[in-house]
Design an enzyme around this catalytic site. Structure first.
Site, PDB file in Angstrom:
ATOM      1  N   THR A 192      49.381  47.434  35.222  1.00 43.85           N
ATOM      2  CA  THR A 192      48.906  46.113  34.800  1.00 43.85           C
ATOM      3  C   THR A 192      49.913  45.581  33.798  1.00 43.85           C
ATOM      4  O   THR A 192      50.703  46.338  33.250  1.00 43.85           O
ATOM      5  CB  THR A 192      47.520  46.240  34.119  1.00 43.85           C
ATOM      6  OG1 THR A 192      46.646  46.981  34.965  1.00 43.85           O
ATOM      7  CG2 THR A 192      46.900  44.893  33.840  1.00 43.85           C
ATOM      8  N   GLY A 244      44.843  50.723  33.111  1.00 48.77           N
ATOM      9  CA  GLY A 244      44.447  52.085  33.452  1.00 48.77           C
ATOM     10  C   GLY A 244      43.511  52.135  34.630  1.00 48.77           C
ATOM     11  O   GLY A 244      43.524  51.249  35.493  1.00 48.77           O
TER      12      GLY A 244
END
Length: 324
Positions: A192, A244
């Site tokens: 991300t 994550g």
């Protein structure tokens, strides 16, 4: 099976900063393991993070808002194919791209989010369009795209988002699944980009963008566009952008949990972030990390895996870029 083989790792952490502007960014916790990182790839990655820091810092140093700064920083990260967002987004298991993004303004807790989109060159701009040009917070698919087109959000053809490395990773993942040899490589499970900032007027903001998980099922949405899970900002406490295992971050409402521990339990940003990442997230076998900034401009960047692409800068913060 427990995925975690690393304790919560502060890595190189920023020192406290006085009131002023502060910017922190991340390029994801799905880093290439240090044993496989080449000098050239590391140099390219650090250069990409540096460009993002400079884009956000240019806004803040000129007296701009935290919201403009995080948008500018994330756009640079989305344009960089090394990171899993925008042009570097991973593929779904059917060989397509479905991207998620979010922005949140800490002054009034306005937010805009998009999920499952393909077309906007910078999904974070479409998320901001949702916040500023609609009464909604979260929009998906064609409806979000129509809003962006009406607002003149720049689009790119599907081939713009194709990168050979990401496509090869999809094929490898599908092969490993078929053979029963799929491992827990974080570079495949998550990735991300994001930014958090405090501007000179004391405003906080957060922005996050992602392509999701390699070989994810079509329609899967992670934590990035869910306010309070992967993205959050409130001027009273903190701004957070996470990266994550999205499902674990959603179940824990990670970003809001940090805000709540600060607001209700009186914890510092460092204490709250370390506890949530190092204990609560680990208890769910979730790996990842986050960047966060508090109302005083202090930064936290904890992670519980081998590394997280990250950097920070500010009026009186030493400019830092780190990976492991």
């Amino acid at each position: 099976m427990c995925r975690l083989s690393w304790p919560v790792r502060p890595g190189r952490q920023p020192q406290e900063a006085p009131i002023g502007y502060t910017l922190a960014i991340h390029g994801g916790a799905g880093v290439i393991p240090s044993a496989r990182m080449t000098p050239d790839r590391e140099a390219e990655t650090r250069a990409g993070l540096d460009r993002a820091l400079r884009a956000g810092e240019e806004v803040l140093s000129a007296g701009g808002t935290a919201l403009d700064a995080v948008t500018a920083a994330v756009c640079v990260l989305e344009d960089e194919p090394l990171f899993n967002a925008g042009r570097g987004a991973v593929f779904t298991r059917d060989g397509r791209h479905e991207m998620d993004a979010a922005v949140m303004n800490g002054h009034d807790r306005r937010a805009g989010c998009v999920a499952g989109v393909l077309g906007p060159r910078n999904p974070v701009r479409l998320a901001r369009c949702v916040m500023e040009r609609s009464p909604h917070v979260l929009m998906i698919g064609d409806g979000a795209l129509r809003l962006g087109r009406a607002a003149g959000i720049e689009e790119a053809p599907a081939e713009y988002f194709f990168t050979q490395d990401r496509y090869d990773a999809l094929l490898e993942t599908l092969r490993m699944e078929a053979e029963g040899t799929l491992d827990d490589d974080p570079a495949r499970r998550h990735g991300t980009v994001g930014a958090v900032a405090r501007d000179s007027a004391g405003g906080l903001a957060a922005a996050t963008s992602t392509g999701g998980m390699t070989a994810k099922r079509p329609g899967r949405v992670g934590d990035t566009p869910l306010i309070g899970a992967g993205t959050f900002a409130d001027d009273r406490t903190c701004a957070v952008s996470a990266t994550g295992d999205g499902e674990a971050f959603i179940r824990l409402c990670v970003a809001h949990e940090i805000d709540a521990r600060m607001r209700l339990a009186g914890e510092s940003l460092a204490q709250a972030a370390a506890h949530v990442v190092g204990h609560e997230l680990a208890a769910l076998n979730g790996s990842g990390g986050l960047v966060a900034v508090d109302a005083a401009g202090r930064v936290a960047a904890p992670f519980n895996c081998e590394g997280m692409y990250r950097g920070w800068t500010g009026d009186d913060l030493e400019r830092t870029i780190a990976i492991y």
